[in-house]
Motif scaffolding. Structure first.
Motif, mmCIF file in Angstrom:
data_model
loop_
_atom_site.group_PDB
_atom_site.id
_atom_site.type_symbol
_atom_site.label_atom_id
_atom_site.label_comp_id
_atom_site.label_asym_id
_atom_site.label_seq_id
_atom_site.Cartn_x
_atom_site.Cartn_y
_atom_site.Cartn_z
ATOM 1 N N ARG A 100 -46.275 -13.919 -99.999
ATOM 2 C CA ARG A 100 -44.938 -14.294 -99.527
ATOM 3 C C ARG A 100 -44.653 -15.750 -99.844
ATOM 4 N NH1 ARG A 100 -43.099 -12.735 -93.491
ATOM 5 N NH2 ARG A 100 -43.332 -10.717 -94.490
ATOM 6 N N LYS A 132 -53.429 -10.666 -97.158
ATOM 7 C CA LYS A 132 -52.069 -11.181 -97.356
ATOM 8 C C LYS A 132 -52.171 -12.608 -97.843
ATOM 9 C CE LYS A 132 -47.837 -9.555 -96.763
ATOM 10 N NZ LYS A 132 -47.400 -8.158 -96.846
ATOM 11 N N VAL A 173 -42.028 -10.909 -99.501
ATOM 12 C CA VAL A 173 -40.747 -11.611 -99.417
ATOM 13 C C VAL A 173 -40.713 -12.746 -100.459
ATOM 14 C CG1 VAL A 173 -39.286 -13.028 -97.922
ATOM 15 C CG2 VAL A 173 -40.468 -11.033 -96.989
ATOM 16 N N ARG A 212 -42.687 2.023 -108.297
ATOM 17 C CA ARG A 212 -43.239 1.048 -107.347
ATOM 18 C C ARG A 212 -42.127 0.230 -106.675
ATOM 19 N NH1 ARG A 212 -43.822 -1.649 -103.826
ATOM 20 N NH2 ARG A 212 -45.494 -3.029 -103.172
ATOM 21 N N THR A 216 -41.351 1.382 -101.214
ATOM 22 C CA THR A 216 -41.327 1.103 -99.773
ATOM 23 C C THR A 216 -40.077 1.714 -99.154
ATOM 24 O OG1 THR A 216 -42.506 -0.936 -100.231
ATOM 25 C CG2 THR A 216 -41.582 -0.714 -98.039
ATOM 26 N N GLY A 246 -33.000 -6.716 -99.153
ATOM 27 C CA GLY A 246 -33.827 -7.025 -100.316
ATOM 28 C C GLY A 246 -34.431 -5.755 -100.870
ATOM 29 N N ASN A 247 -35.652 -5.865 -101.346
ATOM 30 C CA ASN A 247 -36.308 -4.720 -101.969
ATOM 31 C C ASN A 247 -36.350 -3.517 -101.015
ATOM 32 O OD1 ASN A 247 -39.071 -3.179 -102.222
ATOM 33 N ND2 ASN A 247 -38.523 -3.843 -104.268
ATOM 34 N N ASP A 268 -27.959 -9.825 -94.543
ATOM 35 C CA ASP A 268 -29.063 -10.562 -95.163
ATOM 36 C C ASP A 268 -29.004 -11.987 -94.643
ATOM 37 O OD1 ASP A 268 -27.157 -11.966 -96.671
ATOM 38 O OD2 ASP A 268 -27.278 -10.532 -98.321
ATOM 39 N N ASN A 307 -26.401 -11.015 -88.008
ATOM 40 C CA ASN A 307 -27.654 -10.289 -87.800
ATOM 41 C C ASN A 307 -27.796 -9.790 -86.377
ATOM 42 O OD1 ASN A 307 -29.572 -10.053 -89.990
ATOM 43 N ND2 ASN A 307 -29.143 -12.227 -90.240
ATOM 44 N N ALA A 321 -35.338 -4.708 -91.905
ATOM 45 C CA ALA A 321 -36.049 -4.812 -93.196
ATOM 46 C C ALA A 321 -36.000 -6.255 -93.695
ATOM 47 C CB ALA A 321 -35.438 -3.845 -94.214
ATOM 48 N N ALA A 322 -36.152 -7.199 -92.737
ATOM 49 C CA ALA A 322 -36.138 -8.620 -93.140
ATOM 50 C C ALA A 322 -37.480 -9.252 -92.789
ATOM 51 C CB ALA A 322 -34.981 -9.342 -92.455
ATOM 52 N N GLN A 326 -37.751 -10.041 -84.970
ATOM 53 C CA GLN A 326 -36.284 -10.002 -84.888
ATOM 54 C C GLN A 326 -35.825 -9.307 -83.606
ATOM 55 O OE1 GLN A 326 -34.284 -11.581 -87.278
ATOM 56 N NE2 GLN A 326 -36.341 -12.315 -87.737
ATOM 57 N N GLY A 343 -38.826 -1.046 -91.412
ATOM 58 C CA GLY A 343 -39.061 -1.343 -92.826
ATOM 59 C C GLY A 343 -39.823 -2.639 -92.981
ATOM 60 N N ALA A 344 -39.508 -3.627 -92.137
ATOM 61 C CA ALA A 344 -40.205 -4.924 -92.183
ATOM 62 C C ALA A 344 -41.546 -4.808 -91.478
ATOM 63 C CB ALA A 344 -39.355 -5.993 -91.512
ATOM 64 N N ASN A 345 -42.382 -5.809 -91.695
ATOM 65 C CA ASN A 345 -43.637 -5.901 -90.946
ATOM 66 C C ASN A 345 -43.387 -6.662 -89.654
ATOM 67 O OD1 ASN A 345 -45.610 -4.684 -92.741
ATOM 68 N ND2 ASN A 345 -45.159 -6.378 -94.122
ATOM 69 N N ASN A 370 -43.386 1.458 -93.465
ATOM 70 C CA ASN A 370 -43.244 0.754 -94.749
ATOM 71 C C ASN A 370 -44.499 0.876 -95.625
ATOM 72 O OD1 ASN A 370 -45.075 -1.385 -94.145
ATOM 73 N ND2 ASN A 370 -43.472 -2.491 -93.045
HETATM 74 P P1 NAD Z 1 -37.017 -9.367 -100.007
HETATM 75 O O1 NAD Z 1 -37.286 -10.810 -100.228
HETATM 76 O O2 NAD Z 1 -36.766 -8.517 -101.190
HETATM 77 O O3 NAD Z 1 -35.787 -9.184 -99.008
HETATM 78 C C1 NAD Z 1 -35.732 -9.790 -97.747
HETATM 79 C C2 NAD Z 1 -34.314 -9.617 -97.234
HETATM 80 O O4 NAD Z 1 -34.245 -10.101 -95.900
HETATM 81 C C3 NAD Z 1 -33.269 -10.400 -98.022
HETATM 82 O O5 NAD Z 1 -32.080 -9.632 -98.089
HETATM 83 C C4 NAD Z 1 -33.050 -11.644 -97.171
HETATM 84 O O6 NAD Z 1 -31.761 -12.230 -97.372
HETATM 85 C C5 NAD Z 1 -33.164 -11.035 -95.799
HETATM 86 N N1 NAD Z 1 -33.466 -11.981 -94.741
HETATM 87 C C6 NAD Z 1 -34.346 -13.009 -94.738
HETATM 88 N N2 NAD Z 1 -34.309 -13.642 -93.557
HETATM 89 C C7 NAD Z 1 -33.403 -12.976 -92.810
HETATM 90 C C8 NAD Z 1 -32.929 -13.127 -91.492
HETATM 91 N N3 NAD Z 1 -33.393 -14.090 -90.702
HETATM 92 N N4 NAD Z 1 -32.013 -12.241 -91.052
HETATM 93 C C9 NAD Z 1 -31.544 -11.264 -91.855
HETATM 94 N N5 NAD Z 1 -31.946 -11.074 -93.100
HETATM 95 C C10 NAD Z 1 -32.869 -11.926 -93.559
HETATM 96 O O7 NAD Z 1 -38.248 -8.817 -99.152
HETATM 97 P P2 NAD Z 1 -38.739 -7.324 -99.012
HETATM 98 O O8 NAD Z 1 -39.814 -7.108 -100.023
HETATM 99 O O9 NAD Z 1 -37.582 -6.397 -98.961
HETATM 100 O O10 NAD Z 1 -39.483 -7.384 -97.602
HETATM 101 C C11 NAD Z 1 -38.769 -7.245 -96.382
HETATM 102 C C12 NAD Z 1 -39.755 -6.909 -95.286
HETATM 103 O O11 NAD Z 1 -40.462 -5.712 -95.630
HETATM 104 C C13 NAD Z 1 -40.844 -7.954 -95.029
HETATM 105 O O12 NAD Z 1 -41.192 -7.909 -93.674
HETATM 106 C C14 NAD Z 1 -42.008 -7.438 -95.850
HETATM 107 O O13 NAD Z 1 -43.244 -7.923 -95.388
HETATM 108 C C15 NAD Z 1 -41.854 -5.953 -95.626
HETATM 109 N N6 NAD Z 1 -42.485 -5.113 -96.622
HETATM 110 C C16 NAD Z 1 -42.176 -5.202 -97.927
HETATM 111 C C17 NAD Z 1 -42.786 -4.326 -98.831
HETATM 112 C C18 NAD Z 1 -42.428 -4.322 -100.290
HETATM 113 O O14 NAD Z 1 -42.946 -3.455 -101.010
HETATM 114 N N7 NAD Z 1 -41.567 -5.176 -100.769
HETATM 115 C C19 NAD Z 1 -43.738 -3.409 -98.381
HETATM 116 C C20 NAD Z 1 -44.020 -3.338 -97.033
HETATM 117 C C21 NAD Z 1 -43.384 -4.195 -96.154
#
Ligand code: NAD
Length: 444
Positions: A100, A132, A173, A212, A216, A246-247, A268, A307, A321-322, A326, A343-345, A370
């Protein structure tokens, strides 16, 4: 030696904090992600009747590395960045977990995320431990060149820690397939031959796996479908709100919309878009791609939403998913969703968790919800090592089978032991890690 007769049991020291870090998300909120993780762990371990004298053997991170990284900035000056890599467990296989980039990254957060990876890999039954990494930086204020140099220096400093058999990083992230390509290249240059399996989440052209990027979010879809089926809630027309686009969030929203759900709100870090009739997902995805800030804010035909407001919307499915923490004891009472699909951790604090439990919200916990990402990361690692690549259909089919089976495994424990899905998921994963440790024995 039997596990129960081990001599040396590690002490339960508090994870140390890096002295330079004063702006931690968790600190700001007075929430320690690692402590939260431990709270959830402890309850599940108690229910499994694991001897408390040996709980630390699987609870505490086995290795935490901090590196100071000098990076040349575009203006010619050198700036120091702090990076971390935590290997929480290698009990069931090589350590596995994302990296991250964020200004609020801290050792506490990375340790918690590493531990969650251990439980996540165990819950879906893939042969990895948990790890991590993170770098304290603000990628929005850095050029591509600066990010590349930072990534390569971080990789060079971790050459002894990472490797296909040791510890396999992936995106998290603010890191992506390009970041993984730089890591793969730097590692390969150091060992003098190309090693694609040192990271997952790479571009498909460099040994990445089809599916890939979406994995998620696709896993979140399967979990939401299973939860809806369990609650007898039709998904067609169901109202869905997604925090973080995001992703994970954008793919989950897109796939749910394709299944007929109504995505009524997304947010976001720059803002949010709300439309009670449902947002037009193809148009929204296109808008985000073309907008300068890559944000959903000011999406035509939508009302703006914060938010905090999104979390309180009346909806059938809420997908955080941020980032972590939260949903807290301050706002949990105000949530009005039927399913909370993490979706988020770590988006929900333990205090919020029990409030939601009492309210009857059905939570699909992060370590299950996730886990699609790490599952397809595992497929990528397998494909790289055998040098044979699967079609996307095969990847998605395998992912679907694992996610639906894992959901059913957790639900069964939840029903049998009369515990919520989070405790059930922890019970399943802790048991698998514990069993592995007992079989291996303790080298003390
Ligand atoms: P990303 O960077 O692609 O997207 C993160 C999103 O969250 C963005 O849209 C960002 O603008 C938004 N964001 C950030 N801070 C914010 C806030 N305070 N309030 C609202 N939105 C906010 O990251 P990601 O890969 O989508 O990961 C998101 C979460 O999912 C994280 O907790 C990550 O650990 C978890 N995760 C990701 C994956 C993966 O494969 N990418 C797998 C498992 C878990």
């Amino acid at each position: 030696m039997k596990a129960g007769r081990a001599a040396a049991v590690p002490t339960n020291d508090k994870p140390s904090q890096h002295p330079h870090l004063s702006r931690l998300a968790s600190d700001d909120l007075h929430i320690s992600s690692f402590k939260n993780m431990m709270t959830q762990f402890d309850e599940a371990a108690r229910r499994l009747n694991i001897d408390p004298r040996y709980v630390d053997l699987i609870k505490l991170p086995r290795r935490s590395v901090t590196v100071q990284l000098p990076v040349q900035m575009d203006n010619g000056t050198f700036k120091m960045f702090t990076g971390y890599r935590v290997q929480h467990s290698i009990m069931r296989g090589p350590a596995k977990g994302g990296i991250r980039y964020h200004p609020n990254v801290s050792l506490d957060e990375v340790q918690a995320l590493a531990a969650w990876m251990t439980w996540k890999c165990a819950v879906v039954g893939i042969p990895f431990g948990g790890a991590k990494g993170g770098i304290v930086c603000d990628p929005e204020k850095m050029s591509r060149g600066e990010l590349e140099r930072l990534t390569r220096r971080y990789t060079a400093d971790l050459m002894d820690e990472i490797g296909p058999e040791k510890d396999v990083p992936a995106p998290d992230v603010n890191t992506d397939a390009q970041t993984m390509a730089w890591i793969m290249d730097t590692y390969s240059m150091h060992v003098r031959h190309t090693v694609t399996s040192v990271v997952t989440g790479k571009p498909v052209e460099l040994g990445g796996s089809c599916g890939r990027r979406e994995a998620t979010g696709r896993g979140v879809l399967f979990c939401v479908q299973e939860a809806a089926k369990h609650l007898k809630l039709p998904l067609r027309g169901a109202r869905v709100a997604v925090q973080g686009f995001g992703n994970v969030g954008s793919v989950a929203a897109d796939l749910l919309a394709k299944e007929g759900a109504r995505i009524i709100a997304v947010t976001d870090m720059h803002g949010g878009a709300y439309n009670p009739d449902g947002l037009d997902m193809p148009k929204l995805l296109d808008y985000v791609k073309k907008s300068a800030s890559k944000s959903v804010a000011k999406f035509p035909g939508s009302q703006s939403i914060s938010n905090e407001e999104l979390l309180k919307l009346g909806c059938d499915v809420l997908i955080p998913a941020a980032l972590e923490n939260q949903i807290t004891e301050e706002n949990a009472q105000l949530l009005r969703c039927k399913i909370l699909a993490e979706g988020a951790n770590g988006p929900t604090t333990p205090e919020a968790d029990s409030i939601l439990d009492k309210k009857g919200v059905f939570i699909v916990p992060d370590i299950l919800c996730n886990a699609g990402g790490v599952t397809v990361s595992y497929f990528e690692w397998v494909q790289d090592r055998m040098g044979l690549f699967w079609e996307e259909e095969e990847v998605n089919g395998r992912l679907e089978r694992i996610m639906r089976r894992s959901f059913a495994d957790v639900l069964k424990i939840s029903v049998e032991h009369k515990v919520n899905m989070r405790i059930a998921a922890f019970m399943l994963s802790i048991k698998r890690v514990w069993d592995a440790m007992v079989m291996r024995g303790i080298y003390a």
